[in-house]
Every structure is written in C-alpha cells, then in structure tokens.
Design a protein around this motif. Structure first.
Motif, PDB file in Angstrom:
ATOM      1  N   PHE A  32      12.633 -38.471 -31.584  1.00  0.00           N
ATOM      2  CA  PHE A  32      12.472 -38.954 -32.956  1.00  0.00           C
ATOM      3  C   PHE A  32      13.604 -38.444 -33.829  1.00  0.00           C
ATOM      4  CE2 PHE A  32      11.220 -38.011 -37.313  1.00  0.00           C
ATOM      5  CZ  PHE A  32      10.857 -39.284 -37.756  1.00  0.00           C
ATOM      6  N   TYR A  59       5.740 -42.941 -30.782  1.00  0.00           N
ATOM      7  CA  TYR A  59       5.374 -42.030 -31.864  1.00  0.00           C
ATOM      8  C   TYR A  59       4.046 -42.464 -32.467  1.00  0.00           C
ATOM      9  CZ  TYR A  59      10.583 -42.136 -31.952  1.00  0.00           C
ATOM     10  OH  TYR A  59      11.919 -42.174 -31.625  1.00  0.00           O
ATOM     11  N   VAL A 100       5.361 -36.903 -31.527  1.00  0.00           N
ATOM     12  CA  VAL A 100       6.427 -37.477 -30.704  1.00  0.00           C
ATOM     13  C   VAL A 100       5.975 -37.442 -29.244  1.00  0.00           C
ATOM     14  CG1 VAL A 100       8.898 -37.500 -30.239  1.00  0.00           C
ATOM     15  CG2 VAL A 100       8.052 -36.539 -32.399  1.00  0.00           C
TER      16      VAL A 100
END
Length: 285
Positions: free
Chosen positions: A161, A182, A156
């Motif tokens: 996320f 990501y 991340v």
C-alpha cells in the motif's frame, strides 16, 4: 491534466448457496469472468442465522488457482488432505494455493453468532497451475494496518500500500498476478488515494456505507455494489458516510480460462485430467 480511472461497470451480487447449504452473496463469478482477470470469484457471507452457515464446506477439491478467505466475524476450521489444520479467527486471513490439487474442508467453529467475511479466488498462470499446493493462516495481528492523516484505516492483506505519504508492505506477496488487497475503513467525509500500478485490474467492493469516486461524475457507490474500473489512472475514494471498501487489484494474466466447478485450467484437456486425477485418488500431494 490528471487522468482518473473510470467506472467500466457496476455489479450487484446475487443470493447463492454453496457447500452444505451455506447461504451467501456471490458478488461475481461464472459467465464473462475474463472481465475480472486475474480474479475468478468473490463471495460474501454475512449472517447471524446459524442455519445459513452451520453445514459449512465439507471436504472438496480445488486445482489451478488460489483462495483468499478474509474473516471479519466468526471462526472457520480448515483441514486438508496434506495434513494442514488451522483456525480462521475474526480479523484473520487464510491464503491457500491449490495449484496441482488440494482437498480441504472449511467448517464453522461455532453454533451461533455472526459469520461474516469474504472468499476471493485468484487465478494462477499456466506455468504454476501444477506447482505444489500450500496453505497458511494469518492471525489478525499478522495483518499490517496503517492509519492515514485523514483517519482512514487500511488493512494491507496483500501487495504494497502507498498513498504517496505512507507505505506499508502487506502480509502476502505473489508473483505474476501481483495482487493488491486492502480493507479500507473510511470515516464519514474522509478520502484516500491509494496508488495502484497502471495495467492492474481494479475492483472496489463497498460492503458498508457509501463512497464517491473522483472523476466519475460524482456517482455514488452504495453498500453491496462492486465497481470495475479502467486499468490506468489515479484513484480517489471519498466516503459520504462511514464506509468499508475492499480494494482488489491485480495484473491480468491474459490466458485462456477454462473452469469446471472447483477446477480452473487453461484447456479442456487439463480439466479432464483434473477430474480423472481426482476420481482416481491421484490428486495433489
């Protein structure tokens, strides 16, 4: 009925050269860049031939946006006119906010071996383009990682996320553009459904393997392809083989984009001011 994000277009990068002859793949940039708002450019470098990268990126200016460099393999040394220095290591990230101006260099800290990674340019809103510049290196251990029940590993880099079960705040949070960045590492046959805010521009760059996107008539997306998706709906990514995917999402700024090389502003007059400031030695600071 679930509405899935649909594929708007598919892009294949082109061979390019930048800096002192560094060879790379320019995934997107230039003409029609408004389609990718708030993102301005994505470059991938991936070579074990030192001649392709040894010249590096000697001192050069930027104004009006942010650069995100994510290194998979290799080492780059950063220095800038504000006195910042840093070493970008394998698995690390560099986040630089050029804003009103920064002059920096990025030079390889190696003479052989694999150099592999990405640089993404993220626009700044007009109100922030003349804010103070800043720079930060992130060690690999500073980048949060999670593993889903399907065995998908998620690095991340920015944003937050969530797949409805796991939530993880990323290393960087930014206002206005709210970037969600990501690195998704999918074992063969696994899937992941990251939750991305409606209204966000969503780009997927498959850089290893192959994936399928639910709701897109089972069209496979293979390595070295970028998908631009619609701004609303759910997203499910399924790997047909071991795959790695960069998910790049952000809130569009919907502002005019005027670019002249390393300067990205809202008007031509602001571009001319940036050129003049640089030529007069009044850049950034």
């Amino acid at each position: 009925m679930t509405m899935h994000r649909t594929v708007l277009d598919l892009h294949v990068g082109r061979a390019a050269s930048d800096g002192a002859g560094v060879r790379m793949t320019r995934v997107f940039a230039g003409q029609g860049i408004e389609r990718f708002d708030p993102f301005l450019m994505l470059d991938q470098f991936d070579t074990a031939n030192a001649d392709d990268y040894i010249g590096g990126f000697p001192a050069h200016p930027h104004r009006g946006f942010e650069t995100v460099t994510y290194m998979l393999e290799g080492r780059l040394r950063h220095e800038d006119h504000l006195g910042n220095q840093g070493l970008l290591k394998p698995g690390g990230m560099q986040w630089m906010t050029a804003a009103r101006g920064i002059i920096h260099s990025e030079m390889p800290e190696q003479q052989e071996g694999l150099m592999r990674g990405f640089q993404l340019w993220l626009n700044l809103p007009g109100k922030s383009k003349m804010s103070p510049a800043s720079y930060r290196d992130y060690e690999p251990k500073e980048l949060p990682r999670v593993v889903t029940a399907e065995g998908v590993e998620v690095v991340v880099l920015a944003g937050r996320f969530s797949d409805g079960v796991i939530e993880q705040t990323g290393a960087v949070q930014r206002p206005d553009t709210d970037p969600q960045l990501y690195d998704l590492i999918l074992p063969s046959g696994s899937h992941i459904s990251p939750r991305v805010p409606d209204g966000h521009r969503v780009l997927l760059y498959v850089y290893e393997g192959e994936v399928m996107l639910e709701g897109t008539q089972s069209t496979p997306v293979s390595a070295n392809h970028l998908v631009r998706l619609s701004n609303e709906g759910t997203l499910t990514i399924t790997s047909t083989e071991n795959a790695r995917v960069l998910l790049i999402a952000g809130a569009p700024l919907n502002e005019p984009i005027v670019q002249y090389g390393p300067f990205v502003m809202n008007t031509q007059a602001e571009i001319e001011q940036a050129i003049g400031d640089y030529q007069r030695g009044q850049f950034g600071g």
